[in-house]
Design a protein around this motif. Structure first.
Motif, short mmCIF file in Angstrom:
data_model
loop_
_atom_site.label_atom_id
_atom_site.label_comp_id
_atom_site.label_asym_id
_atom_site.label_seq_id
_atom_site.Cartn_x
_atom_site.Cartn_y
_atom_site.Cartn_z
N LEU A 120 -0.72 -10.47 4.62
CA LEU A 120 0.39 -9.52 4.62
C LEU A 120 1.42 -9.88 3.56
CD1 LEU A 120 1.76 -7.08 5.91
CD2 LEU A 120 2.80 -8.63 7.60
N ALA A 121 1.72 -11.17 3.43
CA ALA A 121 2.67 -11.62 2.41
C ALA A 121 2.14 -11.34 1.00
CB ALA A 121 2.95 -13.11 2.59
N GLY A 122 0.84 -11.60 0.79
CA GLY A 122 0.23 -11.34 -0.51
C GLY A 122 0.25 -9.87 -0.87
N CYS A 123 -0.06 -9.01 0.10
CA CYS A 123 -0.03 -7.56 -0.13
C CYS A 123 1.39 -7.10 -0.44
CB CYS A 123 -0.57 -6.82 1.09
SG CYS A 123 -2.35 -6.99 1.34
N THR A 124 2.36 -7.65 0.28
CA THR A 124 3.76 -7.25 0.10
C THR A 124 4.26 -7.59 -1.29
OG1 THR A 124 4.23 -7.55 2.46
CG2 THR A 124 6.12 -7.53 0.96
N THR A 125 4.09 -8.84 -1.71
CA THR A 125 4.61 -9.23 -3.03
C THR A 125 3.82 -8.56 -4.16
OG1 THR A 125 3.25 -11.25 -3.05
CG2 THR A 125 5.51 -11.42 -2.21
N GLY A 126 2.52 -8.31 -3.93
CA GLY A 126 1.72 -7.60 -4.93
C GLY A 126 2.23 -6.18 -5.13
N ALA A 127 2.53 -5.49 -4.02
CA ALA A 127 3.04 -4.12 -4.11
C ALA A 127 4.42 -4.08 -4.75
CB ALA A 127 3.09 -3.49 -2.72
N MET A 128 5.28 -5.04 -4.40
CA MET A 128 6.62 -5.11 -4.99
C MET A 128 6.54 -5.32 -6.51
SD MET A 128 8.42 -7.58 -2.15
CE MET A 128 9.80 -8.01 -3.21
#
Length: 309
Positions: A120-128
């Motif tokens: 979830l953290a990886g997806c979040t920072t990737g999208a940001m």
């Protein structure tokens, strides 16, 4: 980042963000020709070439690079480097530099976050990161795809001119073209890359196979690069073709995927796999090794500065 020993003091957020962006730029300088070869192979067969470009075919990563050098000159393999470095400073600093902080936020500060939290953290920072850096990615891909041949009109002559021209002809929508497939691609890449590196490094340190040093970082980064390439390659090919396409060629990223499937078959989604892996594997090695070392140097410099003030 990943693999810090309990006795270590975590680096401040600013140190992680700056070292991530700098390390990513170092990795891009080393591996950019492989990325350019990947782009050329991914778009090959998309449309018929004309004029001086007719008859030029790329075969394999090193064959592509040698063909580019022979037909377009040595500088061609670094087409789009300026936009690539701009992208890394805006992109990697967010997706990698903020990963620990976002992971800790989601886990409530727990020392060993679950795989789900890490993903979830990886997806979040990737999208940001994509939301901020998308224009740089559009320009980079278009420069890499552009053939510098006599008799072939060039779409862009400079990085800033490319930003202006895309804005004038396609508007803000053009600069953020392909944001959704790019978010999908980079969410996949980011969570796979960072989580794989995190878990591989943690497993190595837990089993005491290696200490927290360069060989450990090398093995973890190489493994993360291979896993990431396998998972993200289909989305990466669609992203590259969609970002490079002129207005009206594809109605959407989904339409681009469908066109590839119907005209070229499933193998089209893994075009450029070898250069993708060579590039991503080597990029991960250079980036993560540089990242780990830069953090340590910055922390040591910070401590020396604090001790003298």
């Amino acid at each position: 980042m990943v693999g810090l020993k309990p006795s270590d003091v975590p680096p401040p957020l600013g140190v992680k963000v700056l070292s991530a962006g700098t390390a990513a730029c170092i990795a891009d300088l080393v591996t950019f020709p492989l990325d350019t070869a990947k782009v050329r192979l991914q778009i090959q067969g998309e449309k018929a070439t004309v004029g001086a470009a007719e008859g030029i075919r790329y075969r394999g990563v090193f064959g592509t690079l040698s063909t580019m050098i022979r037909t377009e000159g040595p500088r061609s393999i670094y087409n789009g480097l300026v936009a690539g470095l701009q992208r890394q400073m805006a992109f990697a600093s967010i997706r990698i530099g903020l990963y620990d902080s976002v992971r800790d936020f989601y886990s409530g500060g727990k020392e060993n976050a679950s795989i789900g939290i890490r993903i979830l953290a990886g997806c979040t920072t990737g999208a940001m990161a994509v939301s901020c850096a998308q224009p740089t990615d559009v320009v980079k891909v278009r420069f890499q795809a552009q053939q510098n041949l006599q008799g072939v009109a060039r779409r862009y002559n400079g990085t800033m001119q490319a930003y202006r021209q895309i804005f004038q002809l396609e508007g803000l929508k053009g600069l953020w073209k392909g944001t959704l497939p790019n978010i999908t691609r980079n969410a996949l890449v980011n969570c796979t890359e960072l989580v794989s590196y995190d878990l591989i490094k943690q497993a190595i340190l837990t089993r005491k196979l290696l200490s927290d040093n360069l060989p450990c970082h090398f093995v973890s980064a190489f493994g993360a690069g291979f896993i990431t390439t396998v998972i993200a390659s289909p989305v990466d090919v669609v992203k590259t073709r969609y970002l490079n396409s002129p207005p009206g060629q594809y109605k959407s990223a989904i339409n681009c995927s469908w066109t590839m499937m119907t005209k070229e078959g499933p193998s089209a989604f893994y075009k450029g796999f070898v250069p993708s892996f060579l590039r991503l594997g080597s990029w991960n090695v250079v980036m993560f090794v540089s990242f780990e070392q830069l953090k340590r140097v910055m922390m040591a410099t910070k401590k020396k500065y604090e001790a003298t003030t």
